[in-house]
Design a protein around this motif. Sequence first.
Motif, PDB file in Angstrom:
ATOM      1  N   ASN A  32      23.851  32.047  41.901  1.00  0.00           N
ATOM      2  CA  ASN A  32      23.383  31.995  43.286  1.00  0.00           C
ATOM      3  C   ASN A  32      21.995  31.369  43.338  1.00  0.00           C
ATOM      4  O   ASN A  32      21.057  31.897  42.753  1.00  0.00           O
ATOM      5  N   ARG A  66      20.265  33.687  40.472  1.00  0.00           N
ATOM      6  CA  ARG A  66      20.834  34.838  39.779  1.00  0.00           C
ATOM      7  C   ARG A  66      22.293  34.582  39.414  1.00  0.00           C
ATOM      8  O   ARG A  66      23.013  33.905  40.143  1.00  0.00           O
ATOM      9  N   SER A  68      25.703  35.523  39.601  1.00  0.00           N
ATOM     10  CA  SER A  68      26.411  36.443  40.487  1.00  0.00           C
ATOM     11  C   SER A  68      27.752  36.860  39.892  1.00  0.00           C
ATOM     12  O   SER A  68      28.303  37.880  40.266  1.00  0.00           O
ATOM     13  N   LYS A  69      28.266  36.097  38.987  1.00  0.00           N
ATOM     14  CA  LYS A  69      29.579  36.420  38.414  1.00  0.00           C
ATOM     15  C   LYS A  69      29.648  35.754  37.040  1.00  0.00           C
ATOM     16  O   LYS A  69      29.283  34.591  36.893  1.00  0.00           O
ATOM     17  N   GLU A  84      25.660  40.125  34.994  1.00  0.00           N
ATOM     18  CA  GLU A  84      25.638  39.715  36.404  1.00  0.00           C
ATOM     19  C   GLU A  84      24.399  40.311  37.053  1.00  0.00           C
ATOM     20  O   GLU A  84      24.045  41.456  36.798  1.00  0.00           O
ATOM     21  N   GLY A  85      23.748  39.538  37.850  1.00  0.00           N
ATOM     22  CA  GLY A  85      22.523  39.991  38.499  1.00  0.00           C
ATOM     23  C   GLY A  85      21.260  39.492  37.808  1.00  0.00           C
ATOM     24  O   GLY A  85      20.184  39.505  38.394  1.00  0.00           O
ATOM     25  N   GLN A 135      25.544  27.939  45.761  1.00  0.00           N
ATOM     26  CA  GLN A 135      25.963  28.363  44.435  1.00  0.00           C
ATOM     27  C   GLN A 135      26.134  27.165  43.509  1.00  0.00           C
ATOM     28  O   GLN A 135      26.467  26.071  43.950  1.00  0.00           O
TER      29      GLN A 135
END
Lengths: 365, 365, 365, 365
Positions: A32, A66, A68-69, A84-85, A135
Amino acid sequence: MPLVALIPEPNAPVELREVPAPELEKNSALFNVEFSEVCGTDVYLQRGLLTGVPYPLVPGHVSVGRLSKIRGTLVDIEGREFREGDRVTFLDVHRTCHQCWYCLVAKATTRCPKRKVYGITYGLDDGLCGGWAEQIYLKPGTLCLRLDADAETFMAGGCALPTALHAIERADIAIGDTVLVLGSGPVGISGIILALMRGALKVFCIGAPAPRLEAASEAGADAVLNFEDHNLGERLEWVRERTGGRGADVTIEATGAPDAVVEAMRFTRDAGRVVVVGQYTDHGETSFNPHLDLNRKHLDVRGCWGSDFSHFHRAVQIVSDPLKSKAWASLKSRLARYSLAKANEALTAVAQGRVLKALIDPGQR
Amino acid sequence: MPLVALIPEPNAPVELREVPAPELEKNSALFNVEFSEVCGTDVYLQRGLLTGVPYPLVPGHVSVGRLSKIRGTLVDIEGREFREGDRVTFLDVHRTCHQCWYCLVAKATTRCPKRKVYGITYGLDDGLCGGWAEQIYLKPGTLCLRLDADAETFMAGGCALPTALHAIERADIAIGDTVLVLGSGPVGISGIILALMRGALKVFCIGAPAPRLEAASEAGADAVLNFEDHNLGERLEWVRERTGGRGADVTIEATGAPDAVVEAMRFTRDAGRVVVVGQYTDHGETSFNPHLDLNRKHLDVRGCWGSDFSHFHRAVQIVSDPLKSKAWASLKSRLARYSLAKANEALTAVAQGRVLKALIDPGQR
Amino acid sequence: MPLVALIPEPNAPVELREVPAPELEKNSALFNVEFSEVCGTDVYLQRGLLTGVPYPLVPGHVSVGRLSKIRGTLVDIEGREFREGDRVTFLDVHRTCHQCWYCLVAKATTRCPKRKVYGITYGLDDGLCGGWAEQIYLKPGTLCLRLDADAETFMAGGCALPTALHAIERADIAIGDTVLVLGSGPVGISGIILALMRGALKVFCIGAPAPRLEAASEAGADAVLNFEDHNLGERLEWVRERTGGRGADVTIEATGAPDAVVEAMRFTRDAGRVVVVGQYTDHGETSFNPHLDLNRKHLDVRGCWGSDFSHFHRAVQIVSDPLKSKAWASLKSRLARYSLAKANEALTAVAQGRVLKALIDPGQR
Amino acid sequence: MPLVALIPEPNAPVELREVPAPELEKNSALFNVEFSEVCGTDVYLQRGLLTGVPYPLVPGHVSVGRLSKIRGTLVDIEGREFREGDRVTFLDVHRTCHQCWYCLVAKATTRCPKRKVYGITYGLDDGLCGGWAEQIYLKPGTLCLRLDADAETFMAGGCALPTALHAIERADIAIGDTVLVLGSGPVGISGIILALMRGALKVFCIGAPAPRLEAASEAGADAVLNFEDHNLGERLEWVRERTGGRGADVTIEATGAPDAVVEAMRFTRDAGRVVVVGQYTDHGETSFNPHLDLNRKHLDVRGCWGSDFSHFHRAVQIVSDPLKSKAWASLKSRLARYSLAKANEALTAVAQGRVLKALIDPGQR
């Protein structure tokens, strides 16, 4: 469906488009975007000045954001797994093959013919591969780096910082050297900071326009000269006055103007070094005198193309360090943020040198 | 009264003259010339193309002969004292000061502004300081080297050999590299031999005229191309065919033609090295494309000026070694000897490239 | 079912075994062994002296043979596809990851913790991964090189040649240097040849036993000394006599004996270079004087571990060249061939230094 | 008659003596001492631990003061003439010959056998040649440097600064590297400052006693460890914790203890660099494992002897610069001044590490 800003074809304005979310291959990730960058290369892309670029194209090669997945496993160079994150950035260069003559024999990986660059040589057909987007799809093998630094401080260096790190590495600066930087764009400014970080005693900068020269001074340049207000003779005189009549020990050319390469040679003392890092597109020829400018001077002139993971890694180290990052942190006020919808304005501002660097902030509406 | 051949002023023919025998200062010597050299620099001298040259001037910077008289003490770098009658040569560069910024800080002694060169920047007013003479006056501080080698083998290398050694040192040749030499004069020929001696796998040479290219082949070049018979495109194609399409790893420019410097850049592979050692006088400007020829190629272009004692020392080592000297020994048949009285003919032969190298032999009548 | 010779466990004799033919993964190949090598490392393997080695193990890391079966695509570094039947060799180092700190930041790929070596750190459980076998399974990512050279000439260099190439690269030999090689095993012998190929004027060798010193002389050493017949003082004296009293410019340690590393420092002149390439297993400690042997001497001591593709590539270039390969071709008479069944005899012959190098020839019965 | 403090013979206390004023040769000068230094070398001198030292001897090799009398001409490296009254310092190394093999071929001038050092290898018989005196006689050829810096700031660096500059030059620090300094004496402290000035991200120091470690922290070390409170295993663990488990990229050994050289090797990551600059006298042998500590690590270990004019010149540049000199300026409080009469106390304080550096101040009574 993530939103992207893309250049549909050379010389066309940037357009917004919604594109399908990617399916993740094994060991890939979705990123992201917090910020992506607008740099001189993006101006060239919009004008169709780079070869080997597939349009339509989503620009933005250096970004912060970040994960995200993640599908499968993604590890950093220490072998630590990403989650993730995590806040990360990633090396824009992908698919350096490590299997060809340039990679394995010449060990010149920035000349690997297989390498692809997110936002430059990956087009929309290759997937969500540019940072002017909500993204980015990080394909398997993309090299991610954890980023603990302040995001804007990192972006104040942006793609210019690894580029300048490579140039400084090639420059062989000795403690006490006098360094001249030609150009006051992002690569020039990071070059000034890094030359000082390397032990240069004095760093001078010739550039334009005025606000960028202010940034150069703020970054630590001992003196700056506006290129537009002084002819070649005056510029040469200005350099000599500050260098014992000899010229700089090292000159970093970071301008984009062919003539600046020859000036760099003339502004440098005999047996000094010139690093050419500003000629990222073809602006034509220039003329020089091989006897006077090169051979009799016993000069080293070093082209410097791209950067590799080591430069990116060191860039992240530097901007994550409380002391070493200060110069970039103080440049944050010179960044301008634009939403995806205002990408054309961002390009114009960069092309005119009105801002030091423009950021695309997809969260901004 | 020793006889000398001198250039009275730029563009005037060489004249014979008798000059008074010098009085020897302490730790100086008199040197009886066996052979002195006629090289491209002498052609430039006669045409007035070098700056800082005091006329009238006795040319001849590299010579071989015997110490006929020593006043005081003269030692070699091992501290061994020379005796009258010793066969020696001497470093043509004198008075490198070892006290200035270039000598002590930049450690670029070939750019020391105090240095004087026998036969080039020492004129007749400085004494018997050129090799086209029966005798040379070796001023105090002149660095002599014992010479056990065959005199003509040494002269087949002559001043070109230390010059080429310096260029090869700057070239960073790796074992297995492909080296391209531009120019088939004495520096080019010695460059070919030395590139092979350094471990180059293949050495190619582009030059002219035909007899010099024969010498290049004899010296070990794997293939040679006559510059005059092929245009730039053909030359480039010729190089690429022999270098996997990439260009040479290293190119040594030893031509004297400004355009050759740019060609050298184009004939070299990305991330390779170009050494510019052929631009010893000002033949004007040339034009290149900094993006295509330098920056994108990630190229190193290295000017290489003069030589220092280490190069001269190694030159003497090489020509004194039975195996390593062979390539120069086989060039002896390409030397032409001239008496002092025929110095003008020698100059013409060199200027026209009719001989590989001309020697002045003051013993010849 | 291909036949292999394997070391079942440390200190056990080599055994013959038939193992199932491998199933080929995508982009892998089967390689029919023509020759594989028996080197000092194999002696260490049999004695259990290396760490991180999985037994049972099929030794043999450098081999020459033919691709008998290819599944998928296998290309060389130029991108040219290999075909079944091609004569090749392959880099014994596999899985250099190009993703870790050592690969990407330190650029020290021979210290990549992920790398695996055929015949050393790949054991039988990893598949058909050693050269003492009728066939080797080339896993995906194995780097193959076409081999036009004579197979035995190539094997006369064998694994020692890339190892020595790496050492010579680290040695920074200048034209005219005097090089001392300690050790007259395969690495030492290739080191002698390569030092000369690099421009060394004189190469000396101290080693044992006598037949290997003969090989050293044949390879070009100017003088050799039998280590066993002279004490340290005599050896030092012998070196000084041949080096103007100063010691060698460069010393290559290729012995395996810890004390030799300290001797290398003492045999080298001040400000010279020592390359340590003979300490491939732990033979214990040695003692030196940091003031006298290192600091006051202003010495460079450089460890040299493993080799990478560039060394292997250059090794193949050299042995494929009619001129440059001559020294190794002349060593062919010193090779001894053994069938798989006689692998134990081969190990004994190598351990005792009775042969310069032993080859396993699986075609021999 | 100027007053000097001299060491009459090894292990005897320092004595005061009045000596005749020198007669000035051509191009020599008289130098009024403002401060001279007491360093570890002086402790060795008093204990008779250095070879080639002529007693009686006036110690003090780096000094600052004023030219009180000039006979003839004295110029700096820019050719500017000095005048009586100028504040200067001078290179303690004199008579580097620039005529021997080490100077001219090896280009290792710090190993020139002809060099003499004021206060170390020049004894009283050579004239007024040490800094623990009211005056120094600057013989012809002594290289003087104008000093605009604060005298005590300059002396806070003192002889340690050019020594450390040389070591840092040999260390090839890259921007972002982690550097470990062993030793917290003057060379170690200047090494810390210079490593940071070179772009090191983190610098760690292991040393003793506590006040010197405080100085190390003040100088910029990120963490310090007291050598005396932790055994080797703990020290190794401490380094690894701070270096990603790998060890430092670069270790500078500046301790004087032979074992520290081996520790430096163990504390450094594979393919890193160790610079050995602390072994200035013979403290005996130490033992290491060539396989584990050097060869397998692919380590570079570089002895670093003395310094040359370039290091001295850069030292003066640095301490004369308002920003770069700050770290040394802040060390001024750690200097202790002693009159000539108290030279023995100064030596004791330095030997015990009670002060960072002691100065002899001949103006103090």
